[in-house]
Write an enzyme that holds these catalytic residues in place. Structure first.
Site, PDB file in Angstrom:
ATOM      1  N   GLU A 292      79.340 -48.783-106.540  1.00  0.00           N
ATOM      2  CA  GLU A 292      78.146 -49.609-106.319  1.00  0.00           C
ATOM      3  C   GLU A 292      76.901 -48.972-106.925  1.00  0.00           C
ATOM      4  OE1 GLU A 292      78.811 -50.188-102.108  1.00  0.00           O
ATOM      5  OE2 GLU A 292      77.776 -48.335-101.653  1.00  0.00           O
ATOM      6  N   ARG A 295      70.772 -47.758-109.800  1.00  0.00           N
ATOM      7  CA  ARG A 295      69.835 -47.107-110.714  1.00  0.00           C
ATOM      8  C   ARG A 295      70.376 -47.001-112.137  1.00  0.00           C
ATOM      9  NH1 ARG A 295      66.151 -43.205-108.844  1.00  0.00           N
ATOM     10  NH2 ARG A 295      67.488 -42.922-107.029  1.00  0.00           N
ATOM     11  N   TYR A 335      58.250 -39.807-103.686  1.00  0.00           N
ATOM     12  CA  TYR A 335      59.274 -38.762-103.917  1.00  0.00           C
ATOM     13  C   TYR A 335      58.792 -37.693-104.902  1.00  0.00           C
ATOM     14  CZ  TYR A 335      62.180 -42.848-102.650  1.00  0.00           C
ATOM     15  OH  TYR A 335      62.714 -43.954-102.055  1.00  0.00           O
ATOM     16  N   CYS A 360      43.315 -46.540-103.057  1.00  0.00           N
ATOM     17  CA  CYS A 360      42.588 -45.519-102.296  1.00  0.00           C
ATOM     18  C   CYS A 360      43.553 -44.594-101.578  1.00  0.00           C
ATOM     19  CB  CYS A 360      41.641 -46.191-101.315  1.00  0.00           C
ATOM     20  SG  CYS A 360      40.369 -47.084-102.190  1.00  0.00           S
ATOM     21  N   TYR A 389      64.258 -49.503-108.397  1.00  0.00           N
ATOM     22  CA  TYR A 389      63.347 -49.087-107.327  1.00  0.00           C
ATOM     23  C   TYR A 389      61.884 -49.126-107.763  1.00  0.00           C
ATOM     24  CZ  TYR A 389      67.909 -47.595-105.755  1.00  0.00           C
ATOM     25  OH  TYR A 389      69.238 -47.583-105.420  1.00  0.00           O
TER      26      TYR A 389
HETATM   27  N1  LLP Z   1      75.088 -48.004-102.140  1.00  0.00           N
HETATM   28  C1  LLP Z   1      74.486 -47.491-101.062  1.00  0.00           C
HETATM   29  C2  LLP Z   1      75.140 -47.579 -99.761  1.00  0.00           C
HETATM   30  C3  LLP Z   1      73.224 -46.884-101.191  1.00  0.00           C
HETATM   31  O1  LLP Z   1      72.646 -46.367-100.119  1.00  0.00           O
HETATM   32  C4  LLP Z   1      72.604 -46.826-102.471  1.00  0.00           C
HETATM   33  C5  LLP Z   1      71.289 -46.230-102.623  1.00  0.00           C
HETATM   34  C6  LLP Z   1      73.282 -47.383-103.568  1.00  0.00           C
HETATM   35  C7  LLP Z   1      74.524 -47.965-103.359  1.00  0.00           C
HETATM   36  C8  LLP Z   1      72.725 -47.383-104.959  1.00  0.00           C
HETATM   37  O2  LLP Z   1      72.592 -46.088-105.464  1.00  0.00           O
HETATM   38  P1  LLP Z   1      72.070 -45.807-106.940  1.00  0.00           P
HETATM   39  O3  LLP Z   1      73.183 -46.117-107.904  1.00  0.00           O
HETATM   40  O4  LLP Z   1      70.900 -46.668-107.187  1.00  0.00           O
HETATM   41  O5  LLP Z   1      71.732 -44.373-106.936  1.00  0.00           O
HETATM   42  N2  LLP Z   1      64.370 -45.608-103.491  1.00  0.00           N
HETATM   43  C9  LLP Z   1      65.054 -44.424-103.960  1.00  0.00           C
HETATM   44  C10 LLP Z   1      66.547 -44.591-104.030  1.00  0.00           C
HETATM   45  C11 LLP Z   1      67.193 -44.848-102.700  1.00  0.00           C
HETATM   46  C12 LLP Z   1      68.657 -45.063-102.847  1.00  0.00           C
HETATM   47  C13 LLP Z   1      69.329 -45.261-101.544  1.00  0.00           C
HETATM   48  N3  LLP Z   1      70.655 -45.752-101.627  1.00  0.00           N
HETATM   49  C14 LLP Z   1      64.469 -44.028-105.319  1.00  0.00           C
HETATM   50  O6  LLP Z   1      63.555 -44.711-105.796  1.00  0.00           O
HETATM   51  O7  LLP Z   1      64.884 -43.031-105.896  1.00  0.00           O
END
Ligand code: LLP
Length: 436
Positions: A292, A295, A335, A360, A389
């Protein structure tokens, strides 16, 4: 000049182009701040996974299903594009499930994640006959069984296990450490207990095991450790006579936010996962493989264009003030995330500047001490790798509407999200009569 991971970006005669479109002209025509998503880059990113993991299908005769994580970017045009390419969906709310169905994702390619699913969301998942609820707690399992019973249905469940793997990423985006809120602990026997409970229930069907260890992973060893821990659990289940059809390995591959640092590719990820899975071929009937990613599918495909409105020199440095802010793209503020920032016209002279939005908040800074080609008021800056994101975490803080978003494609440039207006800011507010 090449931008690592952003094949859609070229620099021609010092002018930045996205899929061949002059970035300044896009900013001029559609206004700033402006999200630009590249169709070609999304397709490339998606196909890399499909190509890399097809090997698993060849070797095992089982399916590989890519469930795109909607949380990364759930714009309808993007989700529809990915669904047309054959992608499934990882949803974490009724809202995302609604978008997945609108995007015509077949229900057998939808998985529902999250640690606090509501009754309403569970009803929706059952009505849509999704591939699996990734169950996060025993309490949730009991609720799913009860609701399915009331609906005269059988719900497919997979169990999200907590493997206690260090993903070696930012602590705020690690999800599989034992003290994390997610998943069912394996070591203590909680996960096994949940599966056994499910077997005694009439209205759930056990189909899979799910795991997610974190996001922006740039080291492949945690994936290997995760795969082993998940498969060891699958072996344990099989010994108990429980056959698992699907294994869903979450954990998101990182993208090259720093243009001088390479990150592993989906091909390298596939090699690690497939080789580790194959070690188990004599122990269990290998399952279908689900991933899944969010990013690594859309992250590199997005650019945020913003206009320089003011330049301020202080005794301590130069500030370039742009019309995008942390409400449009929160990652640096929350972050300390690094995003490459480049002007859309590269002048010869360079200088060191800080680049900030207009909110601000002291954390509304996109980059500090950046050595970039010299910029002037009126120039357009491009913040790279914001496809994931970015818009999905955007908000209205400081009375600012979310930006417009366009898709660059071979067919032309399309507006895929309209800029929010002042009216949108107050659209859901209600003033009680006595205050009128
Ligand atoms: N599946 C689950 C259960 C997750 O918790 C996440 C991301 C993904 C899939 C997708 O993961 P990816 O391939 O996108 O790494 N807002 C944060 C990222 C939080 C991700 C949380 N879970 C940022 O901007 O870095």
């Amino acid at each position: 000049m090449k931008f690592l991971g952003n094949d859609m970006i070229t620099l021609e005669d010092g002018v930045l182009k996205i899929d061949g479109y002059d970035a300044r002209e896009l900013a001029e025509r559609y206004g700033t701040p402006l999200y630009v998503m590249s169709e070609s880059q999304i397709v490339r990113n998606y196909r890399a996974y499909e190509d890399a993991f097809r090997e698993y299908e060849k070797k095992t005769g089982k399916d590989f299903i890519l469930c795109y994580a909607y949380k990364a970017n759930a714009n309808l045009a993007i989700t529809r594009l990915l669904s047309k390419l054959g992608g499934g969906a990882d949803v974490v709310s009724g809202g995302e499930l609604y978008i997945a169905r609108l995007s015509k994702v077949p229900p057998e390619k939808i998985v529902f994640n999250g640690n606090c699913k509501t009754e309403e969301e569970i009803v929706m998942g059952i009505e849509n006959n999704i591939r699996a609820f990734n169950v996060d707690s025993i309490s949730e399992l009991i609720l799913i069984n009860r609701i399915a019973n009331e609906m005269g249905a059988v719900a497919n469940v997979a169990f999200r296990i907590n493997p206690d793997v260090d993903p070696k990423t930012h602590p705020k985006i690690a999800t599989g450490l034992k003290k994390s809120k997610f998943g069912l602990d394996v070591q203590s026997g909680m996960a096994m207990k949940a599966v056994k409970m499910a077997l005694e229930m009439d209205n759930v069907k056990v189909v899979g095991v799910h795991c997610h260890i974190g996001s922006q992973l740039t080291d492949l060893s945690p994936f290997e450790e995760e795969t082993r821990k998940v498969m060891d659990f699958v072996v344990e289940l099989e010994r108990e006579g429980i056959k698992i059809e699907d294994v869903n390995l979450g954990g998101g591959l990182g993208i090259p936010y720093h243009k001088d640092r390479e990150v592993p590719t989906p091909y390298q990820l596939a090699e690690v996962i497939i080789n580790t899975m194959m070690e188990y071929q004599d122990k269990v009937d290998l399952p279908n493989l689900l991933l899944e990613p969010g990013r690594s599918i859309v992250g590199t495909a997005g650019v945020l264009l913003a206009k320089v409105h003011h330049i301020k020199e202080t005794p301590y440095g130069k500030w370039v003030m742009i019309d995008a802010g942390m409400n449009d793209m929160m990652r640096p503020a929350i972050y300390d995330a690094y995003h490459e920032i480049v002007p859309c016209v590269f002048r010869e002279e360079r200088e060191v500047v800080n680049i900030a939005g207009g909110l601000c908040e002291s954390s509304d800074v996109f980059g500090r001490d950046r050595n970039i080609p010299k910029v002037k008021v009126g120039d357009i800056l491009a913040i790279l790798d914001v496809g994931a994101y970015g818009i999905s975490m955007a908000n209205n803080y400081n009375g600012r509407g979310r930006p417009r978003m366009v898709l660059t494609s071979e067919k032309g440039v399309y507006i895929i999200r309209e800029r929010e207006t002042y009216g949108d800011l107050i659209a859901k507010d209600i003033v009680p009569g006595y205050l009128l």
